[in-house]
Structure formats: structure tokens, C-alpha cells
Scaffold this active site. Sequence first.
Site, short mmCIF file in Angstrom:
data_model
loop_
_atom_site.label_atom_id
_atom_site.label_comp_id
_atom_site.label_asym_id
_atom_site.label_seq_id
_atom_site.Cartn_x
_atom_site.Cartn_y
_atom_site.Cartn_z
N GLN A 108 -8.90 9.51 4.04
CA GLN A 108 -9.48 10.50 4.97
C GLN A 108 -9.89 11.77 4.22
OE1 GLN A 108 -7.53 10.93 8.93
NE2 GLN A 108 -5.74 10.25 7.78
N THR A 163 2.87 17.57 2.07
CA THR A 163 3.06 17.32 3.50
C THR A 163 4.04 18.28 4.17
OG1 THR A 163 3.91 15.65 5.03
CG2 THR A 163 4.79 15.59 2.82
N ASP A 164 3.86 18.43 5.47
CA ASP A 164 4.82 19.16 6.31
C ASP A 164 6.17 18.43 6.34
OD1 ASP A 164 3.49 17.06 7.60
OD2 ASP A 164 3.66 17.95 9.59
N LEU A 169 -2.64 3.80 -8.39
CA LEU A 169 -1.56 4.75 -8.71
C LEU A 169 -0.19 4.08 -8.85
CD1 LEU A 169 -3.80 6.80 -8.05
CD2 LEU A 169 -2.10 8.20 -6.92
N TYR A 193 9.22 9.00 2.77
CA TYR A 193 7.88 9.53 2.46
C TYR A 193 7.98 11.00 2.04
CZ TYR A 193 3.30 11.60 3.54
OH TYR A 193 2.14 12.32 3.49
N TRP A 233 -0.44 16.25 9.90
CA TRP A 233 -1.03 15.50 11.02
C TRP A 233 -2.54 15.31 10.81
CZ3 TRP A 233 1.32 17.07 16.42
CH2 TRP A 233 2.71 17.14 16.34
N THR A 276 0.87 6.80 2.23
CA THR A 276 1.00 7.62 3.45
C THR A 276 1.61 6.86 4.64
OG1 THR A 276 -1.29 7.06 4.01
CG2 THR A 276 -0.94 9.15 2.88
N1 NAP Z 1 -2.28 11.45 6.84
C1 NAP Z 1 -1.49 12.45 7.24
O1 NAP Z 1 -1.20 12.62 8.43
C2 NAP Z 1 -0.96 13.44 6.23
C3 NAP Z 1 -0.07 14.43 6.67
C4 NAP Z 1 0.41 15.36 5.73
C5 NAP Z 1 0.01 15.27 4.42
N2 NAP Z 1 -0.83 14.28 4.02
C6 NAP Z 1 -1.20 14.21 2.61
O2 NAP Z 1 -2.58 14.46 2.52
C7 NAP Z 1 -3.13 13.72 1.42
C8 NAP Z 1 -4.33 12.92 1.90
O3 NAP Z 1 -3.90 12.00 2.89
P1 NAP Z 1 -4.91 11.16 3.79
O4 NAP Z 1 -4.64 11.49 5.20
O5 NAP Z 1 -6.29 11.28 3.24
O6 NAP Z 1 -4.34 9.71 3.51
P2 NAP Z 1 -5.02 8.29 3.76
O7 NAP Z 1 -6.19 8.41 4.67
O8 NAP Z 1 -3.91 7.36 4.11
O9 NAP Z 1 -5.60 7.94 2.33
C9 NAP Z 1 -4.74 7.65 1.27
C10 NAP Z 1 -5.59 7.28 0.09
O10 NAP Z 1 -4.70 6.94 -0.97
C11 NAP Z 1 -5.12 5.69 -1.47
N3 NAP Z 1 -4.02 4.95 -2.06
C12 NAP Z 1 -2.90 4.48 -1.49
N4 NAP Z 1 -2.18 3.78 -2.38
C13 NAP Z 1 -2.88 3.82 -3.55
C14 NAP Z 1 -2.68 3.30 -4.84
N5 NAP Z 1 -1.61 2.54 -5.14
N6 NAP Z 1 -3.60 3.57 -5.79
C15 NAP Z 1 -4.70 4.29 -5.52
N7 NAP Z 1 -4.96 4.80 -4.33
C16 NAP Z 1 -4.05 4.58 -3.35
C17 NAP Z 1 -5.68 4.93 -0.29
O11 NAP Z 1 -6.47 3.87 -0.77
P3 NAP Z 1 -6.83 2.60 0.18
O12 NAP Z 1 -7.98 3.09 1.03
O13 NAP Z 1 -7.21 1.56 -0.80
O14 NAP Z 1 -5.59 2.29 0.96
C18 NAP Z 1 -6.49 6.05 0.35
O15 NAP Z 1 -7.70 6.23 -0.34
C19 NAP Z 1 -1.99 12.87 0.88
O16 NAP Z 1 -1.41 13.53 -0.20
C20 NAP Z 1 -0.99 12.82 2.02
O17 NAP Z 1 0.32 12.64 1.55
C21 NAP Z 1 -1.34 13.37 4.90
#
Ligand code: NAP
Length: 285
Positions: free
Chosen positions: A11, A100-101, A36, A124, A149, A61
Site C-alpha cells: 500500500q 507502527t502504533d 526480505l 508483530y 491503521w 504486516t
Molecule cells: N498496514 C497497516 O495497517 C500498518 C499499520 C502501521 C504501520 N504499518 C507499517 O507501514 C509500512 C507499510 O505497510 P503497508 O500497509 O504498505 O503494508 P502492506 O500493504 O502489507 O505491504 C507490505 C509490503 O511488504 C512486502 N513484503 C512482505 N514480505 C516481504 C518479503 N519477505 N520480501 C519483500 N517484500 C515483502 C509485500 O510484498 P507482497 O505484495 O509480495 O506481499 C508488500 O509489498 C510497514 O512498515 C508496516 O509495518 C502498516
Amino acid sequence: MKILLTGATGQVGFELKRSLQTLGEVIALDRGQMDLSDLDQVRDVVRQVKPGLIVNPAAYTLVDRAENEPELAHRINAEAPAVMATEAIRLGCPMVHYSTDYVFDGSKQQPYVESDAVNPVNVYGQSKLAGEQAIAAAGIPHLILRTSWVYGMRGKNFLQTMLRLGAERDELRVVADQLGAPTWSRTIADTTAVLLAQARGADQDWWDRNGGVYHLSSQGQTTWHGFTEAIVTKAGLACRVTPIGSSEYPTPARRPSNSVMSSDKLIQRFCAIPEWEQALYLCLG
Ligand SMILES: NC(=O)c1ccc[n+]([C@@H]2O[C@H](COP(=O)([O-])OP(=O)(O)OC[C@H]3O[C@@H](n4cnc5c(N)ncnc54)[C@H](OP(=O)(O)O)[C@@H]3O)[C@@H](O)[C@H]2O)c1
């Protein structure tokens, strides 16, 4: 400047690819190009690309599944960023990382600030905190942006789930006792670009003054129930949204009851961040 961007299909990664375009040559890599969970590959790819900046939104995530895959979550969220940070030392390049929160336990009654004590209540959150600590310990110029979120119009997220279920069902029963701030992936990417535009060409003194941890969440707060009501209203769906307690929707991973973060530090130093409801309306168009 060459910008190595991980998780380009995620995202935030997808939006960053667009938002960072004006700042340099974005080398956007997906899991197939840089996995990763393969630490040797992470090291080799960074050495090959030789970036002037690393931006790492890729993460494990899956909050609930992480309870059963703690080692994999730790490798992706902590060990891989540690490898990137080690390579960043060699290259002398800064790193932007997302957290993250869920590094907080939710016991505070007010919004969390950056200096508050961390105490993650799930695997997580623990793995993400370990990632933060590894980057800080490396001593490289860095920005760690904690967000919350996250939703958007692509990928799997709460907004997409509620739009789908809201069109299928008469009633949505949604948790009303967890407080937080829904944050649009585009807000995160655009704000990152503002920060990096200011950091461009910055010297060590700038990083000493401005580097470190920032909260980057939408302004305001709501519950998952409040978020759903806003989605249903804006999307013109006919279903009822009924508040329930977390105990009525048990999940493998515990979640903090309050994970609202104050983004005042970032706002005062860099730029405004929209209210969650405004951003949702913009996202839904
Ligand atoms: N989502 C939330 O609600 C949330 C909340 C707080 C903080 N965050 C943080 O915000 C950041 C961005 O999150 P997001 O919402 O964009 O997450 P997301 O939509 O779940 O995307 C995660 C990305 O990481 C990739 N990924 C997962 N495992 C991997 C691996 N082994 N090697 C390479 N790439 C890998 C996924 O690839 P694939 O597409 O191939 O799966 C995807 O491109 C992260 O650091 C997350 O911890 C997220």
C-alpha cells in the site's frame, strides 16, 4: 540520487513509487527482486544498486499470523532492516523506515508521543520495534516514521474489506473499543516526500537535528466502528453498523485499546497532516 525502494507492491510502497519520483531515480523492488526473508539477497541487492537513499516500507504486516510465525516476522521486520542499515553505513546513505502504533501497549489515556515508553503486546509489534532499534543502533542518518491503521484503494486493507462486506450484508458488527487513527497510504507517501525534499543534500548537522523517530498518522481519532460508519456513509451503503467489544471479536494477536499517536513533532518541523475523515473522503473520491 538513486533511491532504493522496497515493497513496491504494498500500500505505502506503491504510493511512494509515485511520490518520490521527483526526488531521484526510484529503483522500486518487489518481493521477487528483493526478498526480505533472504538476508544474503538483501545485502547483495543493496550492494548492486548502490543507492544514495534507502526507503523501506516492505514489512511482514500480517498481525495475527505473526503470532504463529515469530521468526519469519522478526527476520523480515528486524533482521532485514538491520542488514540494510549495515549496508547504509558502508555506502554512507540515509535510510527511511516505517514502523507502527503497535509498538505501544495502549495503556496511555492520551495520544502517544515519540518519547513515550514502548511495550508491544503482540509479535508483530515486537518485530517492528526490533527493526526500529536495529536502525537506530547502526548510527546512520535515518527517519523512522511510525504510522497506523493504513488503508488505500489497492491491496488488502480495512477499507476494502468494509466496502466489500458492506455491499453484501445488512449489518456490520465492528469493534468500538480500540482507538486509533486510520491513515491513507497516500498521506504517508506524500508526507515522506516532503520530509525528503527538505533532507535532500542535507549535511550531518541536519540529520543530527532532524533525524530519528516521528509519528505520521492522520489527525484526529476514531474507533474501527467509527471508521466503518464513515466508510458506509461516504460510499452510500445501506447496511447498519453495530458497535461491539473486542471480546466479541477475538483475534490471535492482542491489540492495544488506545494506539492514537500525536504527530505534532512532525507537523511542527515539517508539514501539516490531514484529518482522518478528510483523507478518507479524498481517497474515496
Ligand atoms: N498496514 C497497516 O495497517 C500498518 C499499520 C502501521 C504501520 N504499518 C507499517 O507501514 C509500512 C507499510 O505497510 P503497508 O500497509 O504498505 O503494508 P502492506 O500493504 O502489507 O505491504 C507490505 C509490503 O511488504 C512486502 N513484503 C512482505 N514480505 C516481504 C518479503 N519477505 N520480501 C519483500 N517484500 C515483502 C509485500 O510484498 P507482497 O505484495 O509480495 O506481499 C508488500 O509489498 C510497514 O512498515 C508496516 O509495518 C502498516
